[in-house]
Design a protein around this motif. Structure first.
Motif, mmCIF file in Angstrom:
data_model
loop_
_atom_site.group_PDB
_atom_site.id
_atom_site.type_symbol
_atom_site.label_atom_id
_atom_site.label_comp_id
_atom_site.label_asym_id
_atom_site.label_seq_id
_atom_site.Cartn_x
_atom_site.Cartn_y
_atom_site.Cartn_z
ATOM 1 N N UNK A 172 0.839 -1.207 0.000
ATOM 2 C CA UNK A 172 0.000 0.000 0.000
ATOM 3 C C UNK A 172 0.872 1.255 0.000
ATOM 4 N N UNK A 173 2.018 1.175 0.649
ATOM 5 C CA UNK A 173 2.950 2.311 0.642
ATOM 6 C C UNK A 173 3.560 2.508 -0.737
ATOM 7 N N UNK A 174 3.901 1.403 -1.420
ATOM 8 C CA UNK A 174 4.406 1.537 -2.791
ATOM 9 C C UNK A 174 3.353 2.182 -3.682
ATOM 10 N N UNK A 215 10.138 5.523 -0.451
ATOM 11 C CA UNK A 215 10.872 4.246 -0.451
ATOM 12 C C UNK A 215 11.187 3.797 0.975
ATOM 13 N N UNK A 216 11.687 4.726 1.778
ATOM 14 C CA UNK A 216 12.053 4.382 3.159
ATOM 15 C C UNK A 216 10.833 3.926 3.948
ATOM 16 N N UNK A 217 9.734 4.675 3.832
ATOM 17 C CA UNK A 217 8.534 4.320 4.597
ATOM 18 C C UNK A 217 7.978 2.971 4.154
ATOM 19 N N UNK A 218 8.041 2.670 2.843
ATOM 20 C CA UNK A 218 7.540 1.384 2.359
ATOM 21 C C UNK A 218 8.378 0.230 2.901
ATOM 22 N N UNK A 219 9.683 0.400 2.926
ATOM 23 C CA UNK A 219 10.573 -0.669 3.384
ATOM 24 C C UNK A 219 10.461 -0.923 4.879
ATOM 25 N N UNK A 220 10.131 0.122 5.634
ATOM 26 C CA UNK A 220 10.108 -0.008 7.096
ATOM 27 C C UNK A 220 8.701 0.028 7.680
ATOM 28 N N UNK A 233 -2.771 6.373 5.448
ATOM 29 C CA UNK A 233 -3.638 5.659 4.507
ATOM 30 C C UNK A 233 -3.670 4.163 4.800
ATOM 31 N N UNK A 234 -2.545 3.587 5.221
ATOM 32 C CA UNK A 234 -2.520 2.165 5.564
ATOM 33 C C UNK A 234 -3.373 1.894 6.799
#
Length: 688
Positions: free
Chosen positions: A241-243, A559-564, A616-617
């Motif tokens: 969802x972050x991507x 990118x950082x938020x999606x990975x973590x 949003x998640x």
């Protein structure tokens, strides 16, 4: 293999209140469930891809290091969930959620999700583009459509107001009619009215068409996230969802690039007489709709959300879609021999259809449509109220505060940053103004343009002003006698308290530029009526550059938020990002040049995107499937309202003070960040 699926076999007792999908198949099954074993395959049915490979003989690479196999981890998680179910009385919806999670794990994450990711990403990209379109076309449209300052302000606000209405309407309808169906209709409405707005020749029609376009595109955000989340398993949900959020940033980059490449190309247009003009900015409006069109085409190949179908007791359709997801993913991975083993999906029995149907013998088609529409509106309104009921009131209250604070600060500063840059440029421009006092010019031919000048108490006798441009020129207390003005274009030009005698004006737009002037025996011929687009080369690249850099700065934060997202957790990411963003605003007190503002805008956007991703998640994960899109729509509508307030308030302080916008954004972000830390952690929560 039998042990892996034993926890997923659901039996229906005589007193069970669950509905089943299939009738008996002759093999002792009365519905869909997990088969204990995969069905046997003939040898010649083996895939060419797997020929020569025996899965049982292959050694898992991490076995020597003691690393558990991913399938073992999933089996352990399932066993734990089955144990918790055995020790607690679960409701029908809770048991459906547990089983649906197991099914999605079996379907895996692969080609189907990535295809849907691209299609829904384009829809989200269209929403991002919509937020930039009006800002990019205003410099040209204000001249082409003769817009006053009030009309320009209304055109800017109408985008967010219409998107607010669209988010509320489409979010509620998506929970009653279906995610895919509503998204298709919303995007179609947007595309149709974007097309019409590009050809609108009057301000009223352009405003009206942009209003309807905004209502359509406003439904994309709540539907897209609800739709995509229902095809994701728990351990993939936060990351993917972050991507997906990245497409909103791509929309900003796309809008900036296309605006810079199209709008300044004034020759890219045509006209049909004086009544119909199609300039390059109108072409940009059409090009900006391409992501929505592409998404609309892609959605024709995508299925409805099976979770929505199960909630509405459409078991046959749900099972077929889940089988399609399973088969698509495993075939793409080179394992077509894997069989979809679900034979029974439990779903709560639904009450009678609430969309009351008038019998054909007792009413006309119009009456039946009217009753269905009114009933649907009632159900949507009821669901919106339920979102703030006792069971969800604290979650909704916290989320409402976070959405509002984040949107108020983000959109407020997004408007304030470029407006401040323009203000600084204007101040610099004004500092270079040339002042001419009591000049006397006779029998002179002005064949060069005048720019950024003030002429006070001058005298102009027998002078000619021919084929020139007057830009930011002011004549005060001056005399014009026996002069000729011919083929004149003017911008920000005014004649104030002047005396004008025996002067001829031919093909000019100056007739309305006289303020408290004394006019004696003058002639006006072939006046230019209305407004005319300035086709001269202007340095408008900064507005595109600022938007491009702001959108591009989102990339590393995304990118950082999606990975973590799964490692750190949604709550910490939201709270931490909002508090760091609040700290970024204080750097504005240290430096106030154009370059510093651009740098701080990039920093702010890069940090705040992590908070947006988390918000949003969490919004998707907090609410059950029957209320998910409705709740998202209500909160997103509140977000657009905050955007209207923030952009209006912040813009009003441009050129007056910088302290109030900075303090307002700081307070809003701190409040939102503190409240975010009170949210529950939804990382290990099965989607309800």
């Amino acid at each position: 293999m039998a042990e892996r699926y034993q926890n997923n076999i659901y039996h229906q007792s005589d007193g069970d209140s669950y509905g089943t999908y299939a009738e008996g198949d002759g093999g002792g099954h009365d519905g869909y469930g997990y088969q204990a074993e995969y069905p046997p395959h003939e040898e010649d049915a083996a895939s060419d891809v797997t020929e020569g490979h025996d899965e049982e003989e292959q050694m898992y690479e991490g076995e020597y290091q003691g690393i558990p196999h991913p399938d073992e981890l999933k089996a352990a998680q399932r066993a734990a969930r089955a144990k918790s179910r055995a020790g607690a009385a679960l409701s029908e919806l809770q048991e459906l959620s547990e089983q649906y999670e197991d099914i999605m794990e079996d379907c895996g994450h692969g080609k189907f999700q990535w295809t849907l990711f691209m299609v829904l990403g384009l829809a989200l990209m269209a929403d991002g583009v919509e937020c930039f379109v009006v800002a990019f076309v205003l410099p040209s449209a204000e001249k082409d459509l003769c817009l006053s300052n009030a009309e320009k302000g209304m055109l800017g606000l109408i985008v967010f107001l219409s998107m607010m209405v669209g988010a509320f309407i489409w979010g509620g309808l998506a929970d009653k009619v279906g995610r895919r169906c509503c998204l298709v209709v919303a995007l179609a409405i947007d595309c149709v009215f974007v097309f019409l707005s590009s050809f609108a020749q009057s301000y009223g029609f352009f405003l009206f068409f942009r209003l309807l376009s905004g209502i359509g595109i406003g439904g994309t955000v709540p539907i897209v996230y609800s739709y995509f989340s229902e095809f994701l398993q728990m351990d993939k949900r936060g990351e993917h969802l972050s991507w997906l959020c990245m497409f909103w940033m791509i929309g900003g980059i796309y809008a900036s690039f296309t605006a810079w490449g199209i709008i300044p190309r004034y020759g890219w247009g045509f006209s049909m007489g004086t009544e119909f003009q199609f300039h390059s900015w109108r072409l940009f409006v059409l090009v900006a709709a391409l992501p929505a069109i592409a998404s609309l085409v892609g959605l024709t190949f995508m299925p409805e959300s099976p979770r929505f179908l199960l909630e509405n007791a459409k078991h046959d359709e749900a099972w077929m879609i889940l089988k399609r997801v399973h088969d698509t993913n495993w075939r793409a991975k080179g394992q077509p021999e894997k069989v979809f083993t679900v034979t029974h999906i439990k779903a709560p029995k639904t009450a009678e259809d609430e969309l009351i149907e008038i019998q054909s013998a007792t009413g006309t088609a119009v009456q039946r449509w009217a009753v269905r529409s009114l009933t649907l509106c009632k159900l949507v309104s009821t669901d919106s109220i339920v979102c703030v009921c006792v069971c969800l009131k604290f979650a909704t209250l916290f989320m409402a505060i976070i959405w509002f604070c984040m949107a108020f600060s983000y959109y407020g500063l997004s408007v304030w940053f470029p407006d401040m840059i323009k203000h600084l440029q204007y101040e610099e421009y004004e500092s270079r103004v040339k002042v001419f006092h009591k000049e006397k010019v006779e029998n002179f031919h002005f064949n060069f343009s005048l720019e950024n000048q003030v002429h006070k108490e001058g005298e102009y006798i027998h002078d000619k002003f021919i084929k020139i441009e007057l830009k930011s020129v002011k004549f005060e207390d001056s005399l014009f006698e026996d002069c000729l003005f011919e083929d004149i274009k003017s911008t920000d030009t005014v004649f104030e308290n002047c005396t004008i005698r025996n002067t001829v004006f031919t093909n000019t737009d100056l007739k309305e530029k006289f303020i408290d002037c004394k006019m004696e025996n003058n002639t006006f011929e072939h006046d230019k009526h209305g407004c005319h687009l300035d086709t001269g080369e202007e340095n408008d690249i900064l507005i595109y550059l600022v938007s491009f850099l702001g959108s591009l700065a989102v990339l590393p934060g995304n990118i950082i938020s999606a990975l973590f997202m799964e490692k750190i957790g949604r709550v910490k990411i939201i709270g931490g990002s909002m508090l760091i963003s609040a700290g970024c605003t204080f750097f504005l007190f240290l430096s106030f040049s154009q370059s510093a503002i651009i740098a701080l805008q990039c920093l702010f956007c890069g940090v705040s995107v992590a908070a947006w991703n988390g918000i949003e998640v969490v919004t998707v994960e907090l609410y059950p499937a029957s209320k998910r899109a409705t709740a998202f729509g209500v909160l997103n509508a509140l977000c657009k309202l905050a955007a209207v307030l923030g952009s209006s308030i912040f813009a009003s302080f441009v050129g007056i003070t910088k302290a109030i916008p900075i303090l307002l954004s700081f307070v809003a972000l701190v409040c939102g960040g503190v409240v975010a830390l009170k949210l529950p952690d939804t990382r290990e929560k099965i989607l309800q």
